[in-house]
Enzyme design. Structure first.
Site, PDB file in Angstrom:
ATOM      1  N   HIS A  63       0.848  -1.186   0.000  1.00 11.35           N
ATOM      2  CA  HIS A  63       0.000   0.000   0.000  1.00 11.35           C
ATOM      3  C   HIS A  63       0.887   1.239   0.000  1.00 11.35           C
ATOM      4  O   HIS A  63       2.049   1.192   0.402  1.00 11.35           O
ATOM      5  CB  HIS A  63      -0.922   0.013   1.224  1.00 11.35           C
ATOM      6  CG  HIS A  63      -2.091  -0.909   1.109  1.00 11.35           C
ATOM      7  ND1 HIS A  63      -2.808  -1.342   2.195  1.00 11.35           N
ATOM      8  CD2 HIS A  63      -2.668  -1.489   0.020  1.00 11.35           C
ATOM      9  CE1 HIS A  63      -3.783  -2.129   1.795  1.00 11.35           C
ATOM     10  NE2 HIS A  63      -3.719  -2.242   0.477  1.00 11.35           N
ATOM     11  N   HIS A 102      -4.828  -8.785   5.096  1.00 10.48           N
ATOM     12  CA  HIS A 102      -4.913  -7.342   4.876  1.00 10.48           C
ATOM     13  C   HIS A 102      -4.705  -7.039   3.392  1.00 10.48           C
ATOM     14  O   HIS A 102      -5.389  -6.183   2.819  1.00 10.48           O
ATOM     15  CB  HIS A 102      -3.862  -6.654   5.730  1.00 10.48           C
ATOM     16  CG  HIS A 102      -3.949  -5.167   5.732  1.00 10.48           C
ATOM     17  ND1 HIS A 102      -4.977  -4.477   6.336  1.00 10.48           N
ATOM     18  CD2 HIS A 102      -3.123  -4.217   5.207  1.00 10.48           C
ATOM     19  CE1 HIS A 102      -4.793  -3.176   6.173  1.00 10.48           C
ATOM     20  NE2 HIS A 102      -3.686  -2.988   5.495  1.00 10.48           N
TER      21      HIS A 102
END
Length: 300
Positions: A106, A182
């Site tokens: 990310h 995640h």
């Protein structure tokens, strides 16, 4: 039924996006949390050859060996000058970074990898799913948060590391642990760090929040791997030798513990129960997420 996103420890927040709620947080207002991502943090020794060089709200870990430096996570692209300044403040050279690792791809943990790899000449080593996400600059359709976490400069030349593989830098050995959930490529790293005659097991575990874009379901019969992967991650966390736990978003109380670090005093970051407690939090996150998804489906 959809709710505002509120995340637990070690998670990121997007308050303007509707999605399933995760575990209710007792932390600061999301806008304040986001502000810590670029807030300077004085670099410090965690233990032995392991140092913190990230911002106040985003972890970046430096491990030193005579043969070169290993950096785990880059934080945001805009934080690269801060990270490099922190490394120099500790007496190291950016050019001595030989290996850059990552927890998940990310923008808040991988956004600066391209710049740091360019400035140092380091090899980037990540899991296969993270390699895909890095090559797409974060625009990975398989990411639960696709469209939420922001894009960043692409990283296309990487070394693929398999689950359980050990990467070395001289005498330093770091083991990769797949921790999907995640993100598909979420990764934890473990190593031994020694101070005088005491060697400890350090765990840099990935995030265990279940934030996602609208419409994404973890409890999806068409994708049983989503729940299975997260459950394996929880089991992995429980089983790891763990004297010091570090996370990409520092856990509640981390800054307070750091403030109490002092030569000659017990290291407040040492907690042999931390990984099991983190796994328990992940289990609670998962159970609450499943319950919310089932409620949403029933009331749709």
């Amino acid at each position: 039924m959809k709710r505002w996103v509120i995340l637990c420890a070690a998670a990121i927040t997007f308050p303007a996006v509707h999605a399933y709620t995760n575990v209710a947080s007792k932390r600061a207002d999301p806008s304040d949390m986001r502000a810590t991502w670029t807030q300077p943090q004085k670099p410090f020794r965690i233990y032995g050859d392991t140092y913190y060089v990230g911002s106040r709200g985003l972890g970046a870990i430096l491990i030193a060996s005579p043969e070169g430096l290993v950096l785990i996570d880059s934080t945001l692209q805009e934080n690269v000058p801060m990270i490099e300044s922190n490394i120099r403040a500790l007496g190291f050279r950016v050019q001595d970074i030989k290996l850059i690792l990552n927890t998940h791809a990310h923008s808040d943990h991988a956004g600066g990898i391209a710049a740091l790899a360019h400035d140092s000449g380091a090899t980037v080593a990540v899991s296969a799913p993270s390699a895909k996400a890095l090559a797409l600059g974060g625009d990975d359709p398989d990411d639960p948060q696709h469209g939420l976490s922001g894009n960043y400069p692409k990283v296309t030349h990487v070394r693929i590391v398999a689950d359980g593989e050990i990467v070395t830098m001289g005498s330093l050995a770091l083991q990769m642990h797949a921790m999907p959930g995640h993100t598909p490529g979420s990764t934890g790293w473990t190593w031994r760090s020694c101070e005088e005659k005491q060697c400890l097991s350090i765990v840099y575990a990935d995030s265990i929040s279940l934030l996602s874009a609208p419409g994404y379901r973890y409890n999806d019969p068409a994708h049983p791997e989503r729940l299975n992967d997260f459950r394996r991650t929880i089991a992995t966390l429980k089983a790891l030798p763990c004297d010091i736990l570090l996370t990409p978003h520092p856990l509640d109380g981390f800054s307070e513990k750091v403030a109490h670090m002092a030569p000659g005093k017990p290291n407040p970051l040492i907690d042999t129960h931390a990984c099991k407690a983190y796994a328990t939090l992940g289990q609670r996150n998962l159970e609450e997420r499943i319950a919310m998804e089932e409620h949403a489906q029933a009331t749709h």
